[in-house]
Design an enzyme around this catalytic site. Structure first.
Site, PDB file in Angstrom:
ATOM      1  CB  CYS A  59      -4.510  17.865  16.939  1.00 53.68           C
ATOM      2  SG  CYS A  59      -2.943  17.960  17.244  1.00 53.68           S
TER       3      CYS A  59
ATOM      4  CB  CYS B  59      -3.837  18.882  20.137  1.00 55.80           C
ATOM      5  SG  CYS B  59      -3.205  19.845  18.621  1.00 55.80           S
TER       6      CYS B  59
END
Length: 109
Positions: free
Chosen positions: A32, A35
């Site tokens: 991600c 993230c």
């Protein structure tokens, strides 16, 4: 130096839900991009709020049960727990100021 503590399905209840302090849990995954963008912000906040707020990270790929339990559908998702319950949540990579406001709000409650 305070760092977010990795948590798993196995120790989530004891580490987060039974914590004496409020806890911010960063639900993330290795693949991600957003993230990875928010991780340094979470690290900075962990230092700034050391002793007042706990910080944890949960890899949703390795720990799907907890992610499902809290209805995590998109990441990064940051849930702020107080007294074993979700007090605030933030979805997506947001500016540090927004996270600070949420943390301060939980601390004031």
């Amino acid at each position: 130096m305070a760092k977010p503590q990795p948590v798993t399905d196995a120790d989530f209840a004891t580490t987060v839900l039974e914590s004496d302090q409020p806890v911010l849990v960063d639900f993330w995954a290795d693949w991600c991009g957003p993230c990875k963008m928010i991780a340094p912000v979470v690290d900075e906040l962990a230092e700034e709020y050391e002793g007042r707020f706990a910080f944890a990270k949960l890899d949703v790929d390795s720990n799907p049960q907890t992610a499902m339990q809290f209805g995590i559908r998109s990441i990064p998702a940051l849930l702020l727990f107080k007294d074993g319950k979700v007090a605030e949540n933030v979805i997506g990579a947001v500016p540090k100021a927004i996270l600070k406001k949420k943390i301060d709000k939980v601390l004031e409650e």
